[in-house]
Design an enzyme around this catalytic site. Structure first.
Site, short mmCIF file in Angstrom:
data_model
loop_
_atom_site.label_atom_id
_atom_site.label_comp_id
_atom_site.label_asym_id
_atom_site.label_seq_id
_atom_site.Cartn_x
_atom_site.Cartn_y
_atom_site.Cartn_z
N LYS A 97 0.84 -1.20 0.00
CA LYS A 97 0.00 0.00 0.00
C LYS A 97 0.88 1.25 0.00
O LYS A 97 1.90 1.29 0.71
CB LYS A 97 -0.90 -0.03 1.25
N SER A 172 -9.90 1.68 2.94
CA SER A 172 -9.07 2.50 2.08
C SER A 172 -8.01 1.73 1.29
O SER A 172 -7.46 2.26 0.34
CB SER A 172 -8.36 3.55 2.93
N SER A 196 -10.03 -0.73 7.09
CA SER A 196 -9.49 -0.55 5.74
C SER A 196 -8.85 -1.76 5.10
O SER A 196 -8.50 -1.71 3.92
CB SER A 196 -8.47 0.58 5.74
N1 GLN Z 1 -13.23 3.75 6.43
C1 GLN Z 1 -12.66 4.20 7.65
C2 GLN Z 1 -12.32 5.66 7.52
O1 GLN Z 1 -12.68 6.23 6.57
C3 GLN Z 1 -11.46 3.38 8.00
C4 GLN Z 1 -10.25 3.77 7.25
C5 GLN Z 1 -9.06 2.95 7.61
O2 GLN Z 1 -9.16 1.90 8.25
N2 GLN Z 1 -7.90 3.46 7.23
O3 GLN Z 1 -11.70 6.23 8.36
#
Ligand code: GLN
Length: 516
Positions: A97, A172, A196
């Protein structure tokens, strides 16, 4: 469960003499390389061919690291030829990532504000992956600074779900999930702050594991919400995911939140030692049992519950009432931490700077941040700054901390009476591109089942458990107590063996698969 419209999942190719296809698992590929039946360079070259064939459509990669991968692969081939005993996953490719640092390469976080930034060092997990002989194929797309659930907040590209190109891959870590699902690589790394890794794993029909907070070093991971962030593996089978966690776990003096004095257990050995889960106590989280969920998601949770019963597990309902505060508390705590962590991107030290003649320092900060950050990141910085401001601190941040303590207490207490908890990973299957972009709250609510896990610091895993009527994969989430990864993997491996839902091939990719 497996008689889905998406077609029966393919079985593993372990019978075939040489799994040169993209469909091979990481453990199979590495075993053949070790035995001299397959060259790591060929595997890496095949992966890049596959990427060339598919990634124009999927858009999972921000950057390819061809020479890095081929050098690492050539080294593995040399060592295999010399008869050396290689690490378990040596030669199996991996994608990283793009919020994890690799020395000499850009770290973009899929944000404009980091334009021009090149990392001077490797993240600890990257170092470990390299030491274990995994060739790195490239860096994958994400929601800007990992803020989002669909990867649509990336400033660089829109990643598509390999099961349906009109749909989001989740987020994400959407790039890392999509490239594993599309079989461009058997393994990837993401980061999980509120879901995410588990949520995109669910949306893409693969396995994602959020480890216990502190098990994996965060050194070299760009911080979003430091009390919640954890580097997390993706794979297409439970065993591949366990093997990758084994590689990246362990104490790191460079991360002050790293858990000391504890050797990393052998997760694969834990699975093999007790593959049957007779008598395992499984709790079904009541607050996430059906209500507010897509009907097929609720139905597949019911089927999963029956599967555990059929395997001899003792299944019971467990109530975690404080779960209803989780999303609200998360969007105070995570944004508060983010507003502090992102203060460093001001045009001075990292990435881009907007400068005009006669501009003073403050104006340079303002212009740089206005142009460099996307709308979701700005929303969160403002929200977080507001929650921390004098006069509002107790009402928001203080209260959210109390909610977090309650959630942590209830979840940890639940493991007094059960060994694992189960629930859907996400309330719906992959939604359409653009569908939730103008409704941040509905986007935020898609993390209802994953956020409580980060708040409690415990480990959890998502794996496929069925399909909806459109043939889109559904994810089942398993939660275990603090440092209970061995139980998590045992239960997941048993479920995977029973469901047959492992190493899935998205229907539309089957043609490409056959051509290889
Ligand atoms: N979807 C969650 C957010 O928008 C989690 C994001 C993540 O785990 N980086 O914060």
């Amino acid at each position: 469960m497996s008689d889905s419209p998406a077609g029966p999942p393919e079985k593993s190719s372990s019978q075939s003499p040489i799994p040169s296809s993209a469909h091979a698992t990481a453990l199979e590929t590495a075993a053949h390389i070790q035995a001299g039946r397959l060259s790591a360079v060929t595997v890496a070259e095949n992966a890049f061919e596959r990427i060339a064939a598919l990634d124009d459509d999927i858009q999972g990669f921000n950057l390819l690291t061809r020479s890095l991968a081929l050098e690492a692969a050539a080294d593995i081939d040399r060592r295999a030829r010399a008869g050396e005993t290689l690490p378990l996953l040596a030669g199996a490719p991996i994608a990283i990532k793009d919020n994890l640092n690799i020395a000499g390469l850009p770290t973009t976080c899929s944000s404009r504000i980091l334009e021009g930034y090149v990392s001077p060092y490797d993240a600890t997990v990257v170092q470990k992956v390299r030491a274990a002989g995994l060739p790195i194929l490239g860096k994958t797309n994400l929601d800007e600074f990992a803020m989002g659930s669909s990867t649509e907040n990336s400033a660089l590209r829109v990643t598509r779900n390999p099961w349906d190109l009109q749909r989001i891959p989740g987020g994400s870590s959407g790039g890392s999930a999509a490239v594993v699902a599309a079989q461009m690589t058997p393994l990837s790394l993401g980061s999980d702050t509120g879901g995410s890794v588990r949520q995109p794993a669910a949306m893409c029909g693969i396995v994602g594991v959020k480890p216990t907070y502190g098990l994996v070093s965060r050194y070299g991971l760009v911080a979003f919400a430091s009390s919640l962030d954890q580097v997390s593996p993706f794979a297409r089978t439970v065993r591949d995911a366990a093997a990758l966690l084994q590689v990246i776990a362990g104490f790191d003096p460079l991360d002050s939140t790293s858990i000391p004095d504890r050797p990393v257990p052998d997760y694969l050995a834990a699975i093999e030692a007790r593959p049957d889960i007779e008598g395992l106590r499984v709790g079904v989280i009541q607050e996430l049992d059906g209500e507010g969920m897509q009907a097929e998601v609720a139905a597949s949770l019911g089927a999963a519950r029956e599967a555990f019963e059929a395997m001899g597990a003792r299944v019971q309902p467990i109530s975690i009432p404080s779960i209803r505060y989780a999303v609200a508390a998360y969007y105070i705590l995570a944004t508060a931490e983010a507003s502090s962590n992102l203060g460093r991107y001001d045009g001075v030290r990292y990435g881009m700077r907007v400068e005009e003649a006669g501009m003073d320092l403050k104006r340079m900060y303002q212009k740089t941040r206005a142009l460099g950050f996307g709308p979701e990141v700005k929303r969160r910085i403002m929200l977080g700054t507001f929650c921390l401001s004098a006069g509002y601190f107790d009402a928001f941040y203080g209260k959210a901390q109390k909610a977090r303590a309650l959630i942590r207490h209830e979840l940890r207490h639940a493991f007094d009476s059960v060994d694992i908890l189960i629930c859907p990973t996400a309330p719906t299957t992959a939604f359409r591109l653009g569908e939730k972009l103008n409704d941040p709250v509905s986007m935020y609510l898609s993390d209802i089942a994953t956020i409580p896990v980060n708040m409690a610091g415990i480990p959890a895993l998502s794996l496929p458990c069925g399909f909806d009527a459109q043939g889109l994969p559904i994810g089942l989430q398993l939660l275990a107590p603090h440092l209970g990864e061995d139980t998590l993997f045992r239960a997941a491996a048993a479920f995977e063996a029973r469901s047959g839902l492992r190493n899935l091939t998205p229907g539309r990719l089957a043609a490409v698969q056959g051509a290889r």
